[in-house]
Design an enzyme around this catalytic site. Structure first.
Site, PDB file in Angstrom:
ATOM      1  N   HIS A   1       9.154 -39.226  10.699  1.00 24.78           N
ATOM      2  CA  HIS A   1      10.376 -39.692  11.353  1.00 24.78           C
ATOM      3  C   HIS A   1      10.689 -41.098  10.879  1.00 24.78           C
ATOM      4  CE1 HIS A   1      13.286 -40.653  14.523  1.00 24.78           C
ATOM      5  NE2 HIS A   1      13.403 -39.347  14.647  1.00 24.78           N
TER       6      HIS A   1
ATOM      7  N   GLU B   1      11.792 -31.593  15.792  1.00 22.11           N
ATOM      8  CA  GLU B   1      12.145 -30.301  15.192  1.00 22.11           C
ATOM      9  C   GLU B   1      10.976 -29.325  15.178  1.00 22.11           C
ATOM     10  OE1 GLU B   1      15.128 -30.344  14.991  1.00 22.11           O
ATOM     11  OE2 GLU B   1      16.051 -31.633  13.491  1.00 22.11           O
TER      12      GLU B   1
HETATM   13  N1  COA Z   1       6.074 -34.146   4.352  1.00 18.67           N
HETATM   14  C1  COA Z   1       5.488 -34.697   3.273  1.00 18.67           C
HETATM   15  N2  COA Z   1       5.636 -35.979   2.910  1.00 18.67           N
HETATM   16  C2  COA Z   1       6.431 -36.735   3.682  1.00 18.67           C
HETATM   17  C3  COA Z   1       7.086 -36.233   4.838  1.00 18.67           C
HETATM   18  C4  COA Z   1       6.869 -34.876   5.155  1.00 18.67           C
HETATM   19  N3  COA Z   1       7.454 -34.324   6.212  1.00 18.67           N
HETATM   20  N4  COA Z   1       7.810 -37.216   5.405  1.00 18.67           N
HETATM   21  C5  COA Z   1       7.628 -38.301   4.646  1.00 18.67           C
HETATM   22  N5  COA Z   1       6.797 -38.010   3.606  1.00 18.67           N
HETATM   23  C6  COA Z   1       6.344 -38.916   2.553  1.00 18.67           C
HETATM   24  C7  COA Z   1       7.435 -39.121   1.518  1.00 18.67           C
HETATM   25  O1  COA Z   1       7.341 -38.162   0.495  1.00 18.67           O
HETATM   26  C8  COA Z   1       7.150 -40.522   1.046  1.00 18.67           C
HETATM   27  O2  COA Z   1       6.117 -40.470   0.117  1.00 18.67           O
HETATM   28  P1  COA Z   1       6.115 -41.426  -1.177  1.00 18.67           P
HETATM   29  O3  COA Z   1       6.135 -42.822  -0.628  1.00 18.67           O
HETATM   30  O4  COA Z   1       4.874 -41.043  -1.878  1.00 18.67           O
HETATM   31  O5  COA Z   1       7.389 -41.082  -1.916  1.00 18.67           O
HETATM   32  C9  COA Z   1       6.605 -41.213   2.304  1.00 18.67           C
HETATM   33  O6  COA Z   1       6.105 -40.186   3.152  1.00 18.67           O
HETATM   34  C10 COA Z   1       7.657 -41.988   3.060  1.00 18.67           C
HETATM   35  O7  COA Z   1       8.792 -41.142   3.196  1.00 18.67           O
HETATM   36  P2  COA Z   1      10.242 -41.649   3.471  1.00 18.67           P
HETATM   37  O8  COA Z   1      11.187 -40.670   2.893  1.00 18.67           O
HETATM   38  O9  COA Z   1      10.355 -43.092   3.081  1.00 18.67           O
HETATM   39  O10 COA Z   1      10.305 -41.626   5.018  1.00 18.67           O
HETATM   40  P3  COA Z   1      11.616 -41.629   5.842  1.00 18.67           P
HETATM   41  O11 COA Z   1      11.408 -42.503   7.009  1.00 18.67           O
HETATM   42  O12 COA Z   1      12.787 -41.925   4.997  1.00 18.67           O
HETATM   43  O13 COA Z   1      11.695 -40.105   6.250  1.00 18.67           O
HETATM   44  C11 COA Z   1      12.189 -38.126   7.307  1.00 18.67           C
HETATM   45  C12 COA Z   1      11.935 -39.621   7.486  1.00 18.67           C
HETATM   46  C13 COA Z   1      12.369 -37.492   8.670  1.00 18.67           C
HETATM   47  C14 COA Z   1      13.456 -37.937   6.489  1.00 18.67           C
HETATM   48  C15 COA Z   1      10.973 -37.489   6.567  1.00 18.67           C
HETATM   49  O14 COA Z   1       9.801 -37.736   7.264  1.00 18.67           O
HETATM   50  C16 COA Z   1      11.187 -36.016   6.288  1.00 18.67           C
HETATM   51  O15 COA Z   1      11.803 -35.650   5.293  1.00 18.67           O
HETATM   52  N6  COA Z   1      10.634 -35.123   7.167  1.00 18.67           N
HETATM   53  C17 COA Z   1      10.819 -33.713   6.976  1.00 18.67           C
HETATM   54  C18 COA Z   1      12.209 -33.295   7.464  1.00 18.67           C
HETATM   55  C19 COA Z   1      12.324 -33.324   8.983  1.00 18.67           C
HETATM   56  O16 COA Z   1      11.423 -32.909   9.703  1.00 18.67           O
HETATM   57  N7  COA Z   1      13.482 -33.814   9.451  1.00 18.67           N
HETATM   58  C20 COA Z   1      13.787 -33.902  10.874  1.00 18.67           C
HETATM   59  C21 COA Z   1      13.777 -35.331  11.321  1.00 18.67           C
HETATM   60  S1  COA Z   1      13.912 -35.469  13.074  1.00 18.67           S
END
Ligand code: COA
Length: 370
Positions: A257, A315
């Site tokens: 998140h 989710e």
């Molecule tokens: N599975 C695998 N790796 C994940 C991940 C997940 N669900 N969420 C984050 N990561 C990893 C990213 O690949 C990234 O790795 P890197 O630094 O090696 O590239 C690192 O963790 C940081 O990710 P980042 O995209 O900067 O985090 P964020 O704060 O932007 O992402 C979300 C938040 C929710 C977009 C992300 O966690 C995600 O895509 N989750 C899955 C989708 C989801 O459940 N969405 C509903 C949100 S309520």
């Protein structure tokens, strides 16, 4: 990152994260403590205790209604569902769209708020009726007309599935709708506020918010979570399956998140709703599988991202609770909108009252003229 945190004006050297876009009394998300406060109440104290209709009043007015007002509001929303359904054309091509959010966007965009009507009530009703009608049309059944005497949750379920739900299933959906009713300045709420801030109308604001919610990084994750649980199949296969996904460079849906650095508090609220369903003989089996997948995902993600806490988000258990009550996985995100529209509308009202245009700045990184 240095950020000047002033309402309406933003200057950021490293991006827009954390910039204050508005002042709100609607909800507060504490990502470090894992706390969500909805108009002064913790989400775990509200969900399962108050109805969705009561949370609509809470968000708009800042106070929970007394019993008489709660009853009247439920009836008013019920009557608005009847009006929304009467405006719905059963031959509307949007009801046959393959994507539920495309359908919801089109159906809501076509809605009109009649003069002298309460836009919030009409839009809460319209989103519920439209999401349910799309699911019903998708299943091949004839559209089901609303019953104004039912709760919003029970009626949305009835219109979606064609059958009157059990009290336990209706209560579980009610708990879900309250849980997701608002969540700080998330992407779709921000979208709604930006549109409202220009002086545009409520239908435009909610239509824009639906577009933002559609994306998999916001509201589009629960369907894929259920696909994941199906693909894993049994708790002892969770580790290998998740490792395979991570090795392939794919994200685990329902984990991580932007704000929470601990487990999303809404996950626990929904998890206990699923426990209640299991006790009532509904939703047997999926909870144990979901818990096993969550455990493995948390461990494996912690090993790969030691600097980052990637825990279950809302989710994850949304997928299990909505599946258990009979919502089609293709309709999970539209059903998210059925709850979130309460927050969107309250934010639109709050933004309007402020009378301020939201106009963030961008940081120019292109070339300068020579
Ligand atoms: N599975 C695998 N790796 C994940 C991940 C997940 N669900 N969420 C984050 N990561 C990893 C990213 O690949 C990234 O790795 P890197 O630094 O090696 O590239 C690192 O963790 C940081 O990710 P980042 O995209 O900067 O985090 P964020 O704060 O932007 O992402 C979300 C938040 C929710 C977009 C992300 O966690 C995600 O895509 N989750 C899955 C989708 C989801 O459940 N969405 C509903 C949100 S309520």
């Amino acid at each position: 990152m240095t950020t000047e945190q002033t309402v309406g004006t933003t200057r950021s050297k490293g991006g827009l994260e954390g910039v204050i876009a508005a002042e709100t009394r609607l909800s507060h998300v504490d990502g470090e403590r894992g706390e969500l406060i909805l108009a002064g109440h913790r989400v775990d104290a509200l969900a399962g205790t108050v109805s969705f209709e009561e949370s609509v009043v809470l968000l708009r007015t800042g106070a929970l209604p007394d019993a008489a007002t709660a009853k009247k509001t439920a009836r008013t929303i019920g009557e608005a569902r009847v009006r929304a359904f009467s405006r719905l054309d059963p031959n509307d091509p949007a009801l046959r769209y393959a994507d539920g959010m495309d359908a919801l966007r089109a159906l809501v965009a076509r809605a009109t708020v009649e003069k002298d009507r309460d836009a919030t009530i009409d839009l809460v009703a319209t989103v519920g009726v439209s999401a349910a009608a799309w699911q019903r049309a998708r299943s091949g059944g004839a559209l089901v007309a609303p019953d104004a005497s039912l709760s919003h949750a029970a009626d949305v379920l009835r219109m979606s599935t064609g059958a009157l739900p059990t009290p336990e299933a209706a209560a579980a959906l009610d708990r879900y709708l309250v849980t997701v009713s608002d969540h700080g300045m998330n992407a779709s709420t921000f979208t709604a506020r930006v549109i409202a801030s220009t002086g545009s109308d409520e239908v435009s604001a909610i239509t824009g918010a639906i577009g933002a919610l559609k994306g998999p990084l916001h509201g589009g994750a629960p369907g894929p979570v259920l696909d994941m649980l199906d693909a894993v199949g049994a708790p002892d296969r969770a580790k290998a399956w998740i490792m395979g996904e991570l090795d392939a460079g794919r994200r685990i849906m329902g984990m991580g998140h932007r704000i929470y650095r601990v487990r999303d508090p809404r996950a626990a609220v929904l998890e206990s709703g699923i426990e209640k369903l299991e006790k009532a003989g509904i939703a047997k089996g999926k909870l144990a599988l979901a818990r096993a997948v969550e455990r493995e995902a948390e461990t494996l993600l912690a090993a790969r991202h030691a600097d980052r806490s990637l825990r279950a988000n809302v989710e994850f258990y949304t997928a299990v609770i909505l599946d258990a009550v009979g919502i089609d996985r293709a309709a999970f995100t539209p059903t998210f909108a059925v709850g979130r529209v309460a927050g969107w509308c309250a934010h639109v009202e709050e933004q309007r009252a402020s009378g301020r245009l939201i106009r963030p700045a961008s940081r120019y990184v292109g070339p300068m003229p020579g």
